[in-house]
Design a protein around this motif. Structure first.
Motif, PDB file in Angstrom:
ATOM      1  N   THR A 241       0.843  -0.822   0.049  1.00 52.56           N
ATOM      2  CA  THR A 241      -0.256   0.283   0.294  1.00 52.56           C
ATOM      3  C   THR A 241       1.056   1.432  -0.256  1.00 52.56           C
ATOM      4  OG1 THR A 241      -0.234  -0.183   2.471  1.00 52.56           O
ATOM      5  CG2 THR A 241      -1.708  -1.474   1.494  1.00 52.56           C
ATOM      6  N   MET A 242       2.137   1.266   0.286  1.00 52.15           N
ATOM      7  CA  MET A 242       2.883   2.212  -0.125  1.00 52.15           C
ATOM      8  C   MET A 242       2.496   2.828  -0.777  1.00 52.15           C
ATOM      9  SD  MET A 242       6.877   2.069  -0.641  1.00 52.15           S
ATOM     10  CE  MET A 242       6.962   1.572  -2.032  1.00 52.15           C
ATOM     11  N   PHE A 243       2.480   2.982  -2.463  1.00 47.41           N
ATOM     12  CA  PHE A 243       1.654   4.006  -3.746  1.00 47.41           C
ATOM     13  C   PHE A 243       0.197   4.535  -2.685  1.00 47.41           C
ATOM     14  CE2 PHE A 243      -1.149   0.158  -4.407  1.00 47.41           C
ATOM     15  CZ  PHE A 243      -1.976   1.158  -4.606  1.00 47.41           C
ATOM     16  N   LEU A 244      -0.672   4.138  -1.551  1.00 49.03           N
ATOM     17  CA  LEU A 244      -1.399   5.092  -1.392  1.00 49.03           C
ATOM     18  C   LEU A 244      -1.195   5.655  -0.384  1.00 49.03           C
ATOM     19  CD1 LEU A 244      -4.131   1.810  -1.639  1.00 49.03           C
ATOM     20  CD2 LEU A 244      -3.919   4.033  -3.340  1.00 49.03           C
ATOM     21  N   LYS A 246       1.708   7.169  -0.155  1.00 51.17           N
ATOM     22  CA  LYS A 246       2.623   7.999  -0.722  1.00 51.17           C
ATOM     23  C   LYS A 246       1.773   8.896  -1.699  1.00 51.17           C
ATOM     24  CE  LYS A 246       7.051   6.474   2.035  1.00 51.17           C
ATOM     25  NZ  LYS A 246       8.141   6.175   1.631  1.00 51.17           N
ATOM     26  N   ILE A 247       1.079   9.182  -1.251  1.00 55.45           N
ATOM     27  CA  ILE A 247       0.259   9.897  -2.002  1.00 55.45           C
ATOM     28  C   ILE A 247       0.840  10.872  -3.790  1.00 55.45           C
ATOM     29  CG2 ILE A 247      -1.458  11.945  -1.502  1.00 55.45           C
ATOM     30  CD1 ILE A 247      -2.786   8.617  -4.260  1.00 55.45           C
ATOM     31  N   ASP A 248       1.469  11.650  -2.554  1.00 51.30           N
ATOM     32  CA  ASP A 248       1.849  12.443  -3.338  1.00 51.30           C
ATOM     33  C   ASP A 248       3.463  12.314  -4.672  1.00 51.30           C
ATOM     34  OD1 ASP A 248       0.866  15.367  -2.561  1.00 51.30           O
ATOM     35  OD2 ASP A 248       2.355  15.233  -0.853  1.00 51.30           O
ATOM     36  N   ARG A 249       4.081  11.114  -4.546  1.00 50.49           N
ATOM     37  CA  ARG A 249       5.156  10.053  -4.782  1.00 50.49           C
ATOM     38  C   ARG A 249       4.089   9.747  -5.613  1.00 50.49           C
ATOM     39  NH1 ARG A 249      10.034   7.916  -1.531  1.00 50.49           N
ATOM     40  NH2 ARG A 249       9.977   9.975  -0.016  1.00 50.49           N
TER      41      ARG A 249
END
Length: 302
Positions: A241-244, A246-249
């Motif tokens: 869920t890292m992509f969620l 760190k939504i800005d990245r």
């Protein structure tokens, strides 16, 4: 760092088996999914023939790259290895069926799925060599025959089983050596295992909270065998869920790679099946930029 190579001589020497110990097993599945095996007797000539083809195939793969089994797929000219404990249930079911063979009474050869060649080592441990059965489908509508005494005589191909010159994988001691990636998965029936793991990955509550229309995304992903494998590889991965988080990245990645994904109020919006692959790539953290050439790329095997 040097690439590890497959050493055929070392593997063959490690067999340390009795050449007269070879047993041939044929295994299939009943309608309820349970396995059954038969163990026909074979003469010394067939034993030697099978041993020679196994040795020849092991030597054929000598010096190819040796890499750990990757659920997503293998590279060309590569022998994979795995830990038998990773498939303990599937292998256990097979070995149990081999220990309790079914009587050979009018069993249709088309009922069998794979051969197992079993050897006994010097310390009486079993070595197993697996090969998916060639059903000779090309001859189903043709005529197979032999010429004897000047006459062509038809052979009933429905009763034939062909042992070819290939092997799919070997189980020895604490290793599996895999020569045909897809055959391992078909013999061990790993498709259901992959799907269960993929479902477990997608059960993370964060997905439903931060991806709008996530139920549609989940349905589409589980309908695609490639996506199922890639998701199953993320099983027990804490970073899915890292992509969620760190939504800005993630927004920067969407812009750099021109992904067709809308971000609104901290949520990613799933619209239709054309976006499914991009979402799976984000879960895998597959997008990257090269250090020297500064080029964007996607590694779907992560």
């Amino acid at each position: 760092m040097s690439t590890q190579k497959f050493d055929s001589a070392k593997l063959w020497d490690s067999f340390n088996f009795n050449r007269n110990s070879l047993m041939l097993h044929l295994t299939g599945r009943r309608y309820n999914g349970s396995l059954f095996s038969v163990t026909p007797t074979i003469n010394k000539s067939i034993q030697e023939g099978i041993i020679n083809l196994i040795e020849g195939q092991i030597n054929y793969y000598n010096n190819q790259n040796l890499k750990q089994y990757d659920i997503v797929g293998s590279n060309d000219d590569t022998v994979e290895y795995a830990d038998p404990n990773d498939f303990i249930n599937e292998l256990g079911e097979i070995f149990n069926s081999l220990k309790k063979p079914t009587a050979i009474n009018n069993i249709d050869p088309n009922s069998f799925d794979f051969f197992t060649y079993e050897f006994k080592s010097a310390n009486n441990e079993s070595i197993y060599v697996f090969r998916k059965i060639n059903r000779m489908k090309a001859l189903k509508k043709g005529i197979l025959g032999e010429i004897a005494n000047g006459s062509f005589t038809k052979i009933k191909s429905s009763k034939l089983l062909g042992i070819d010159n290939a092997i799919d994988f070997i189980v020895i001691d604490d290793k599996i050596f895999i020569f045909h990636h897809i055959s391992l998965e078909r013999v061990l029936k790993l498709k259901d295992q992959f799907k269960d793991k993929a479902k477990d990955v997608l059960s993370n509550d964060e997905f439903a909270k931060k991806i709008r229309n996530f139920d549609k995304l989940k349905k589409r992903a589980l309908e695609n065998g490639n996506y199922v494998k890639r998701l199953a590889k993320l099983y027990e991965n804490d970073g899915i869920t890292m992509f969620l988080d760190k939504i800005d990245r993630t927004k920067n990645v969407i812009e750099q790679f021109n992904l067709d994904i809308e971000v609104s109020n901290g949520q990613l919006i799933y619209r239709d099946e054309t976006q499914t692959g991009n979402f799976v790539n984000l879960m895998q953290d597959s997008y990257y930029k090269t250090l020297i050439g500064d080029q964007n790329g996607i590694d779907e095997k992560r």
